[in-house]
Design a protein around this motif. Structure first.
Motif, PDB file in Angstrom:
ATOM      1  N   UNK A   1      -8.875   6.946  35.464  1.00 28.69           N
ATOM      2  CA  UNK A   1      -8.791   6.863  34.020  1.00 28.69           C
ATOM      3  C   UNK A   1      -7.362   6.952  33.528  1.00 28.69           C
ATOM      4  N   UNK A   2      -7.167   6.708  32.236  1.00 28.73           N
ATOM      5  CA  UNK A   2      -5.858   6.833  31.604  1.00 28.73           C
ATOM      6  C   UNK A   2      -5.928   7.950  30.564  1.00 28.73           C
ATOM      7  N   UNK A   3      -4.763   8.435  30.174  1.00 35.13           N
ATOM      8  CA  UNK A   3      -4.677   9.464  29.134  1.00 35.13           C
ATOM      9  C   UNK A   3      -4.043   8.841  27.899  1.00 35.13           C
ATOM     10  N   UNK A   4      -4.688   9.037  26.762  1.00 39.68           N
ATOM     11  CA  UNK A   4      -4.318   8.322  25.545  1.00 39.68           C
ATOM     12  C   UNK A   4      -4.037   9.305  24.418  1.00 39.68           C
ATOM     13  N   UNK A   5      -2.944   9.078  23.705  1.00 41.73           N
ATOM     14  CA  UNK A   5      -2.705   9.721  22.410  1.00 41.73           C
ATOM     15  C   UNK A   5      -2.713   8.603  21.375  1.00 41.73           C
ATOM     16  N   UNK A   6      -3.664   8.644  20.459  1.00 45.26           N
ATOM     17  CA  UNK A   6      -3.860   7.536  19.511  1.00 45.26           C
ATOM     18  C   UNK A   6      -3.654   8.016  18.081  1.00 45.26           C
ATOM     19  N   UNK A   7      -2.627   7.486  17.423  1.00 44.92           N
ATOM     20  CA  UNK A   7      -2.322   7.811  16.033  1.00 44.92           C
ATOM     21  C   UNK A   7      -2.414   6.532  15.198  1.00 44.92           C
ATOM     22  N   UNK A   8      -2.332   6.685  13.884  1.00 47.74           N
ATOM     23  CA  UNK A   8      -2.268   5.487  13.043  1.00 47.74           C
ATOM     24  C   UNK A   8      -0.989   5.521  12.206  1.00 47.74           C
ATOM     25  N   UNK A   9      -0.518   4.356  11.803  1.00 49.99           N
ATOM     26  CA  UNK A   9       0.784   4.240  11.142  1.00 49.99           C
ATOM     27  C   UNK A   9       0.684   3.583   9.773  1.00 49.99           C
ATOM     28  N   UNK A  10      -0.524   3.441   9.252  1.00 50.94           N
ATOM     29  CA  UNK A  10      -0.683   2.990   7.872  1.00 50.94           C
ATOM     30  C   UNK A  10      -0.910   4.205   6.987  1.00 50.94           C
ATOM     31  N   UNK A  11      -0.548   4.095   5.716  1.00 48.14           N
ATOM     32  CA  UNK A  11      -0.689   5.181   4.755  1.00 48.14           C
ATOM     33  C   UNK A  11      -1.119   4.603   3.406  1.00 48.14           C
ATOM     34  N   UNK A  12      -1.718   5.426   2.538  1.00 48.36           N
ATOM     35  CA  UNK A  12      -2.081   4.946   1.205  1.00 48.36           C
ATOM     36  C   UNK A  12      -0.869   4.367   0.468  1.00 48.36           C
ATOM     37  N   UNK A  13      -1.110   3.320  -0.327  1.00 50.23           N
ATOM     38  CA  UNK A  13       0.002   2.603  -0.971  1.00 50.23           C
ATOM     39  C   UNK A  13      -0.562   1.653  -2.016  1.00 50.23           C
ATOM     40  N   UNK A  14       0.333   0.868  -2.631  1.00 47.37           N
ATOM     41  CA  UNK A  14      -0.059  -0.191  -3.558  1.00 47.37           C
ATOM     42  C   UNK A  14       0.315  -1.541  -2.940  1.00 47.37           C
ATOM     43  N   UNK A  15      -0.668  -2.374  -2.694  1.00 42.81           N
ATOM     44  CA  UNK A  15      -0.437  -3.727  -2.177  1.00 42.81           C
ATOM     45  C   UNK A  15      -0.417  -4.731  -3.332  1.00 42.81           C
ATOM     46  N   UNK A  16       0.380  -5.788  -3.181  1.00 43.31           N
ATOM     47  CA  UNK A  16       0.366  -6.851  -4.181  1.00 43.31           C
ATOM     48  C   UNK A  16      -0.896  -7.696  -4.053  1.00 43.31           C
ATOM     49  N   UNK A  17      -1.419  -8.133  -5.198  1.00 49.12           N
ATOM     50  CA  UNK A  17      -2.498  -9.110  -5.192  1.00 49.12           C
ATOM     51  C   UNK A  17      -1.934 -10.479  -4.779  1.00 49.12           C
ATOM     52  N   UNK A  18      -2.811 -11.420  -4.398  1.00 46.87           N
ATOM     53  CA  UNK A  18      -2.307 -12.748  -3.990  1.00 46.87           C
ATOM     54  C   UNK A  18      -1.473 -13.441  -5.056  1.00 46.87           C
ATOM     55  N   UNK A  19      -1.913 -13.370  -6.330  1.00 44.36           N
ATOM     56  CA  UNK A  19      -1.120 -13.864  -7.449  1.00 44.36           C
ATOM     57  C   UNK A  19      -0.705 -12.652  -8.278  1.00 44.36           C
ATOM     58  N   UNK A  20       0.422 -12.052  -7.967  1.00 44.90           N
ATOM     59  CA  UNK A  20       0.751 -10.771  -8.595  1.00 44.90           C
ATOM     60  C   UNK A  20       1.611 -10.862  -9.855  1.00 44.90           C
ATOM     61  N   UNK A  21       2.373 -11.937 -10.021  1.00 47.16           N
ATOM     62  CA  UNK A  21       3.447 -11.970 -11.023  1.00 47.16           C
ATOM     63  C   UNK A  21       2.926 -12.403 -12.395  1.00 47.16           C
ATOM     64  N   UNK A  22       3.239 -11.611 -13.429  1.00 47.00           N
ATOM     65  CA  UNK A  22       2.872 -12.020 -14.784  1.00 47.00           C
ATOM     66  C   UNK A  22       3.811 -11.366 -15.799  1.00 47.00           C
ATOM     67  N   UNK A  23       3.842 -11.947 -16.989  1.00 50.81           N
ATOM     68  CA  UNK A  23       4.595 -11.340 -18.073  1.00 50.81           C
ATOM     69  C   UNK A  23       3.661 -11.027 -19.234  1.00 50.81           C
ATOM     70  N   UNK A  24       4.004  -9.964 -19.948  1.00 48.21           N
ATOM     71  CA  UNK A  24       3.201  -9.558 -21.101  1.00 48.21           C
ATOM     72  C   UNK A  24       4.096  -8.835 -22.088  1.00 48.21           C
ATOM     73  N   UNK A  25       4.161  -9.353 -23.307  1.00 47.90           N
ATOM     74  CA  UNK A  25       4.920  -8.700 -24.373  1.00 47.90           C
ATOM     75  C   UNK A  25       6.350  -8.365 -23.949  1.00 47.90           C
ATOM     76  N   UNK A  26       7.021  -9.380 -23.396  1.00 49.75           N
ATOM     77  CA  UNK A  26       8.435  -9.296 -23.036  1.00 49.75           C
ATOM     78  C   UNK A  26       8.722  -8.375 -21.855  1.00 49.75           C
ATOM     79  N   UNK A  27       7.712  -8.030 -21.081  1.00 45.82           N
ATOM     80  CA  UNK A  27       7.892  -7.290 -19.829  1.00 45.82           C
ATOM     81  C   UNK A  27       7.315  -8.110 -18.680  1.00 45.82           C
ATOM     82  N   UNK A  28       7.856  -7.888 -17.471  1.00 47.94           N
ATOM     83  CA  UNK A  28       7.368  -8.581 -16.277  1.00 47.94           C
ATOM     84  C   UNK A  28       6.820  -7.539 -15.318  1.00 47.94           C
TER      85      UNK A  28
END
Length: 464
Positions: A101-128
């Motif tokens: 057998x093998x010996x394994x130490x298994x961790x993860x490297x993702x963390x909570x965050x904010x991902x962009x949507x596929x179409x993320x860019x927009x402007x509203x009332x002079x803000x982007x």
């Protein structure tokens, strides 16, 4: 056994004193020194891609080479398998290979965050702004009005990769999600914490100046897209094939007058990934083949081909087995794993959420969790008594400070790790990780001594 109460207590009862008193000052100094590079790792590895790049860079300096399933390896050889730039397996071939057998130490490297949507860019009332879709189990209100940095990769239509990191260097621009001023927030403040900030309102503020023109439309949005194009050569459609993440721009920092703790983004689960990396880097002649696994997608269920619910670990072990003329399933069933994931540390400010007798505490060492899950142990592998005893003895024999507990009160919620997916491969597994205060927040807290004990625990497991 002595008849005195003091001696009987020592022999029969668990000592609940703080782990600081069980180690020498020299060990505290070692822990503090160990955590200096860990803070650098936190600051430079805020996404899964960056963590993989960090690990590969350091591994190659130590002699690790890309794994070739057609190659034959020998004791002491060091290899790595880079899974799509977002997950990684590092291996050191043992003296007896993987026949036992093998010996394994298994961790993860993702963390909570904010991902962009596929179409993320927009402007509203002079803000982007950018539209986002939050990733993982986070409290949405914690992500407003904090400095954010933009990280990720965009692949253009012609296949060209563009890596982005903005907001980490001194003087660089940063970003934020806005919130309503308290003077106008009476209605908002009558809502529950879960509803006060809606997911669709986690919009990232990215600009407020237009193209200087009297003609045309979307002049504010156009100006920001021009700036992005001038620097990165991107057009708006390129975001469709991008993986852009907004993460806290905080740098890791010592916490407390005694500097005993570290505050930073992404302790869950990089505080286990880093010790698991260092353990395999410093174990050059193991008896059994050893693996450190850094997986993606744990915070959203471990699905996807870079998550632990996929087959990339199983296939890698089967490749190792085949090179030695063994069947993959024979190697898997003899293998053992430490699922290197964090646990909740007792926080006296929120004492009602915990059961004090069965909680982990800062500075009491690495947590060994027989099971995680929710309520009736849902979503957990529940390690066997035999494997728990084996890890207890291993840690005692190697002076690893450890503790155990549960993730809060029984009906208080709960959580999961990658352990159950590894157990599904017929591998003995138990969760071993660092206790964390303010888990899943933009600024989590751990104790330096516990980080160091995680490293010593993983190293002793690899050296067994």
């Amino acid at each position: 056994m002595s008849n005195s109460v003091e001696e009987m207590s020592k022999d029969l009862l668990i000592s609940r004193r703080n782990g600081f008193f069980d180690v020498e000052d020299s060990v505290i100094a070692e822990a503090d020194a160990f955590c200096e590079e860990y803070k650098h790792f936190l600051n430079t590895s805020k996404t899964e891609r960056e963590a993989v790049r960090y690990a590969v860079s350091h591994a190659e300096k130590l002699g690790f080479v890309p794994f070739d399933p057609k190659q034959t390896y020998h004791a002491g050889d060091k290899v790595y398998y880079n899974n799509r730039g977002k997950a990684l397996i590092l291996a050191v071939i043992g003296e007896e290979g993987c026949k036992n057998g093998v010996r394994i130490a298994a961790a993860h490297i993702d963390s909570p965050r904010l991902d962009l949507k596929p179409y993320p860019l927009y402007e509203a009332n002079d803000l982007v702004l950018f539209k986002t879709h939050y990733y993982g189990g986070l409290k949405k209100y914690q992500w407003t009005t904090i400095p954010l940095a933009m990280h990720g990769r965009v692949v253009k239509r012609d296949g060209t990769c563009v890596d982005i990191s903005i907001g980490e260097q001194p003087g660089e621009q940063q970003f934020c999600v806005t919130d309503l001023l308290p003077h106008l927030g009476n209605e908002q403040m009558t809502k529950t914490l879960a509803k006060a900030i809606e997911g669709e309102n986690l919009n990232v503020l990215i600009g407020s100046r237009p193209v200087r023109s009297d003609d045309g439309k979307d002049l504010f949005k156009l100006n920001i897209m021009k700036l992005i194009h001038d620097k990165y050569g991107l057009v708006e459609e390129d975001f469709v094939s991008g993986e852009i993440e907004f993460v806290p721009a905080f740098q890791a920092a010592d916490i407390g007058f005694d500097r005993s703790m570290i505050g930073g983004y992404g302790h869950d689960d990089r505080v286990c990934a880093y010790p698991a990396l260092e353990a395999i880097f410093r174990c050059e002649h193991p008896k059994q083949t050893i693996l450190t696994v850094l997986a993606d997608k744990e915070e959203v269920g471990s699905d996807g081909n870079t998550g632990m619910n996929s087959s990339f670990l199983k296939y890698f072990i089967c490749d190792l087995a085949r090179q030695e003329g063994l069947a993959g399933y024979d190697v898997l069933r003899k293998s053992k794993c430490l699922s290197a994931d964090v646990t909740a540390a007792y926080d006296p400010t929120y004492a009602s959420a915990y059961e004090p007798l069965n909680s982990c505490y800062l500075n009491n060492g690495v947590g060994v969790m027989k099971y995680t899950g929710a309520r009736g142990k849902s979503g957990t592998s529940d390690a066997s008594a035999e494997f728990m005893a084996e890890i207890r003895k291993l840690f005692y024999d190697n002076n690893v400070l450890w503790q155990t507990g549960e993730l809060g009160k029984v009906d208080g919620g709960g959580g999961g790790t990658v352990a159950m997916f590894i157990a599904n491969l017929d591998i003995d597994v138990v969760d071993v990780g660092v206790p964390v205060i303010s888990m899943h927040s933009p600024f989590e807290v751990v104790a330096k001594l516990d980080v160091y004990m995680a490293y010593r625990g993983f190293l002793s497991f690899f050296q067994a």
